[in-house]
Design a protein around this motif. Structure first.
Motif, PDB file in Angstrom:
ATOM      1  N   LEU A 166       0.862  -1.177   0.000  1.00  0.00           N
ATOM      2  CA  LEU A 166       0.000   0.000   0.000  1.00  0.00           C
ATOM      3  C   LEU A 166       0.900   1.228   0.000  1.00  0.00           C
ATOM      4  N   ILE A 167       0.685   2.102  -0.964  1.00  0.00           N
ATOM      5  CA  ILE A 167       1.596   3.221  -1.187  1.00  0.00           C
ATOM      6  C   ILE A 167       0.864   4.541  -0.949  1.00  0.00           C
ATOM      7  N   GLY A 168       1.470   5.389  -0.132  1.00  0.00           N
ATOM      8  CA  GLY A 168       0.890   6.694   0.152  1.00  0.00           C
ATOM      9  C   GLY A 168       1.961   7.748   0.293  1.00  0.00           C
ATOM     10  N   ASP A 169       1.565   8.985   0.529  1.00  0.00           N
ATOM     11  CA  ASP A 169       2.541  10.063   0.683  1.00  0.00           C
ATOM     12  C   ASP A 169       2.992  10.154   2.143  1.00  0.00           C
ATOM     13  N   LYS A 170       3.639  11.240   2.523  1.00  0.00           N
ATOM     14  CA  LYS A 170       4.202  11.376   3.864  1.00  0.00           C
ATOM     15  C   LYS A 170       3.151  11.332   4.965  1.00  0.00           C
ATOM     16  N   ALA A 171       1.916  11.587   4.616  1.00  0.00           N
ATOM     17  CA  ALA A 171       0.854  11.574   5.624  1.00  0.00           C
ATOM     18  C   ALA A 171       0.672  10.191   6.231  1.00  0.00           C
ATOM     19  N   TYR A 172       1.174   9.164   5.559  1.00  0.00           N
ATOM     20  CA  TYR A 172       0.981   7.782   6.011  1.00  0.00           C
ATOM     21  C   TYR A 172       2.238   7.203   6.645  1.00  0.00           C
ATOM     22  N   ASP A 173       3.196   8.049   6.971  1.00  0.00           N
ATOM     23  CA  ASP A 173       4.433   7.605   7.608  1.00  0.00           C
ATOM     24  C   ASP A 173       4.188   7.419   9.096  1.00  0.00           C
ATOM     25  N   SER A 174       4.097   6.166   9.547  1.00  0.00           N
ATOM     26  CA  SER A 174       3.774   5.877  10.938  1.00  0.00           C
ATOM     27  C   SER A 174       4.224   4.469  11.290  1.00  0.00           C
ATOM     28  N   ASP A 175       4.979   4.341  12.373  1.00  0.00           N
ATOM     29  CA  ASP A 175       5.398   3.010  12.829  1.00  0.00           C
ATOM     30  C   ASP A 175       4.180   2.167  13.213  1.00  0.00           C
ATOM     31  N   GLY A 176       3.220   2.794  13.872  1.00  0.00           N
ATOM     32  CA  GLY A 176       2.023   2.065  14.283  1.00  0.00           C
ATOM     33  C   GLY A 176       1.254   1.521  13.101  1.00  0.00           C
ATOM     34  N   ASP A 180       0.486  -2.384  12.104  1.00  0.00           N
ATOM     35  CA  ASP A 180      -0.888  -2.871  11.943  1.00  0.00           C
ATOM     36  C   ASP A 180      -1.086  -3.523  10.579  1.00  0.00           C
ATOM     37  N   LEU A 181      -0.545  -2.905   9.526  1.00  0.00           N
ATOM     38  CA  LEU A 181      -0.713  -3.452   8.186  1.00  0.00           C
ATOM     39  C   LEU A 181       0.116  -4.715   7.984  1.00  0.00           C
ATOM     40  N   ALA A 182       1.262  -4.780   8.662  1.00  0.00           N
ATOM     41  CA  ALA A 182       2.107  -5.977   8.552  1.00  0.00           C
ATOM     42  C   ALA A 182       1.358  -7.212   9.045  1.00  0.00           C
ATOM     43  N   VAL A 183       0.518  -7.038  10.069  1.00  0.00           N
ATOM     44  CA  VAL A 183      -0.289  -8.150  10.579  1.00  0.00           C
ATOM     45  C   VAL A 183      -1.227  -8.676   9.494  1.00  0.00           C
ATOM     46  N   LEU A 184      -1.674  -7.781   8.625  1.00  0.00           N
ATOM     47  CA  LEU A 184      -2.573  -8.159   7.532  1.00  0.00           C
ATOM     48  C   LEU A 184      -1.816  -8.625   6.287  1.00  0.00           C
ATOM     49  N   GLY A 185      -0.495  -8.615   6.372  1.00  0.00           N
ATOM     50  CA  GLY A 185       0.310  -9.026   5.230  1.00  0.00           C
ATOM     51  C   GLY A 185       0.495  -7.937   4.199  1.00  0.00           C
ATOM     52  N   ILE A 186       0.330  -6.682   4.625  1.00  0.00           N
ATOM     53  CA  ILE A 186       0.455  -5.543   3.714  1.00  0.00           C
ATOM     54  C   ILE A 186       1.705  -4.745   4.079  1.00  0.00           C
ATOM     55  N   GLU A 187       2.529  -4.450   3.097  1.00  0.00           N
ATOM     56  CA  GLU A 187       3.694  -3.582   3.309  1.00  0.00           C
ATOM     57  C   GLU A 187       3.295  -2.142   3.018  1.00  0.00           C
ATOM     58  N   MET A 188       3.459  -1.270   4.015  1.00  0.00           N
ATOM     59  CA  MET A 188       3.150   0.142   3.822  1.00  0.00           C
ATOM     60  C   MET A 188       4.388   0.855   3.305  1.00  0.00           C
ATOM     61  N   ILE A 189       4.231   1.561   2.198  1.00  0.00           N
ATOM     62  CA  ILE A 189       5.338   2.307   1.602  1.00  0.00           C
ATOM     63  C   ILE A 189       4.969   3.777   1.585  1.00  0.00           C
ATOM     64  N   ALA A 190       5.716   4.578   2.347  1.00  0.00           N
ATOM     65  CA  ALA A 190       5.482   6.023   2.413  1.00  0.00           C
ATOM     66  C   ALA A 190       6.793   6.708   2.750  1.00  0.00           C
ATOM     67  N   PRO A 191       7.095   7.833   2.126  1.00  0.00           N
ATOM     68  CA  PRO A 191       8.347   8.545   2.454  1.00  0.00           C
ATOM     69  C   PRO A 191       8.313   9.061   3.878  1.00  0.00           C
ATOM     70  N   ASN A 192       9.446   9.053   4.531  1.00  0.00           N
ATOM     71  CA  ASN A 192       9.522   9.510   5.921  1.00  0.00           C
ATOM     72  C   ASN A 192       9.415  11.026   6.017  1.00  0.00           C
ATOM     73  N   ARG A 193       8.738  11.483   7.048  1.00  0.00           N
ATOM     74  CA  ARG A 193       8.702  12.906   7.326  1.00  0.00           C
ATOM     75  C   ARG A 193      10.078  13.350   7.835  1.00  0.00           C
ATOM     76  N   ARG A 194      10.312  14.641   7.809  1.00  0.00           N
ATOM     77  CA  ARG A 194      11.632  15.182   8.154  1.00  0.00           C
ATOM     78  C   ARG A 194      12.061  14.825   9.573  1.00  0.00           C
ATOM     79  N   ASN A 195      11.110  14.813  10.477  1.00  0.00           N
ATOM     80  CA  ASN A 195      11.448  14.572  11.883  1.00  0.00           C
ATOM     81  C   ASN A 195      11.446  13.090  12.249  1.00  0.00           C
ATOM     82  N   ARG A 196      11.440  12.229  11.227  1.00  0.00           N
ATOM     83  CA  ARG A 196      11.366  10.794  11.475  1.00  0.00           C
ATOM     84  C   ARG A 196      12.659  10.113  11.046  1.00  0.00           C
ATOM     85  N   ARG A 197      12.979   9.010  11.747  1.00  0.00           N
ATOM     86  CA  ARG A 197      14.131   8.228  11.332  1.00  0.00           C
ATOM     87  C   ARG A 197      13.820   7.531  10.017  1.00  0.00           C
ATOM     88  N   LYS A 198      14.833   7.205   9.261  1.00  0.00           N
ATOM     89  CA  LYS A 198      14.646   6.569   7.974  1.00  0.00           C
ATOM     90  C   LYS A 198      14.228   5.119   8.166  1.00  0.00           C
TER      91      LYS A 198
END
Length: 256
Positions: A166-176, A180-198
């Motif tokens: 599942l691919i989204g913009d920076k708004a979807y950058d979240s460890d939580g 949650d998506l990993a449990v469903l077998g989904i890899e979340m792909i979103a660029p990291n926000r500036r204040n976030r670790r890579k």
């Protein structure tokens, strides 16, 4: 005039249920196709029901039928059936999907809306497959952050299969969200926000170049003026209009 083509109606007709209480009293029930054409005219133009041209059934007939179908959850059922037809025709590509939200300004009197910098309105969340085919649509108050609405959007999926990525913009950058998506077998792909670790691999982020597909689908949905600006007082009626817009988009893909 906005009317269904014969190939589109051939696909759609078997999916529309019979009336709950058929009766032989009074005037004959207007054909579903004629009434749906009237509803689609309102959806496309954004005009009030009272402005329906005389070529269509009366405004009360069209509005009441829309209300009847919406209350019976006919539109989600049609979307589920069209999803299955799309699968059978091999039109879906779930190797990756894209998610994004858009804003619809709510006019005075609307219920369940939220204030934003753009004014009061409703948020429309859309998920599409790798080709831009609509997979899910969800509406809610415009106030919540999009990252909190991903699960609700997945729950509103037209089918049972989840995308691999599942691919989204920076708004979807979240460890939580990632967890949650990993449990469903989904890899979340979103660029990291500036204040976030890579946390994202550069190779995976190349998929962001194809986010224009969800933006194109959003533009298709917003081409229906009743969706671009919310006139419906009831939130469920506005969702029905958005679902109907997705039905027309899927019909165009299936019927060619």
């Amino acid at each position: 005039m906005m009317r269904l083509s014969d190939p589109q109606w051939t696909v759609l007709a078997p999916l529309i249920p019979a009336p709950v209480k058929p009766t032989n009293r009074g005037r004959p029930r207007r054909p579903d196709r004629d009434v749906l054409d009237g509803i689609l005219w309102v959806l496309r133009t954004g005009a009030q029901w009272a402005a329906l041209p005389s070529e269509y059934p009366p405004k009360t007939t069209c509005h009441d039928r829309f209300q009847e179908w919406n209350e019976r959850h006919v539109f989600p059922a049609i979307l589920a059936a069209l999803y299955e037809l799309s699968e059978e025709a091999q039109l879906l590509d779930l190797r990756e999907a894209f998610i994004d939200g858009t804003f619809s300004a709510a006019k005075k009197g609307a219920r369940t809306f939220g204030p934003t910098k753009k004014g009061k309105g409703t948020k429309i969340m859309i998920m599409v497959d790798a080709s831009g085919v609509p997979l899910a649509v969800h509406t809610c108050s415009a106030s919540p952050a999009e990252v909190t609405l991903v699960q609700d959007t997945l729950d509103a999926s037209f089918g049972l299969d989840f995308p691999e990525r599942l691919i989204g913009d920076k708004a979807y950058d979240s460890d939580g969200l990632d967890a949650d998506l990993a449990v469903l077998g989904i890899e979340m792909i979103a660029p990291n926000r500036r204040n976030r670790r890579k946390t994202q691999d550069g190779r995976s982020l190349r998929r962001l170049k194809r986010r224009w597909k969800v933006e194109r689908t959003i533009a298709w949905v917003q081409s229906f003026r009743r969706v671009r600006t919310r006139d419906e007082v009831k939130a469920e009626n506005f969702l029905g209009m958005v679902q109907l817009a997705c039905i027309i988009i899927l019909l165009r893909l299936i019927s060619g």
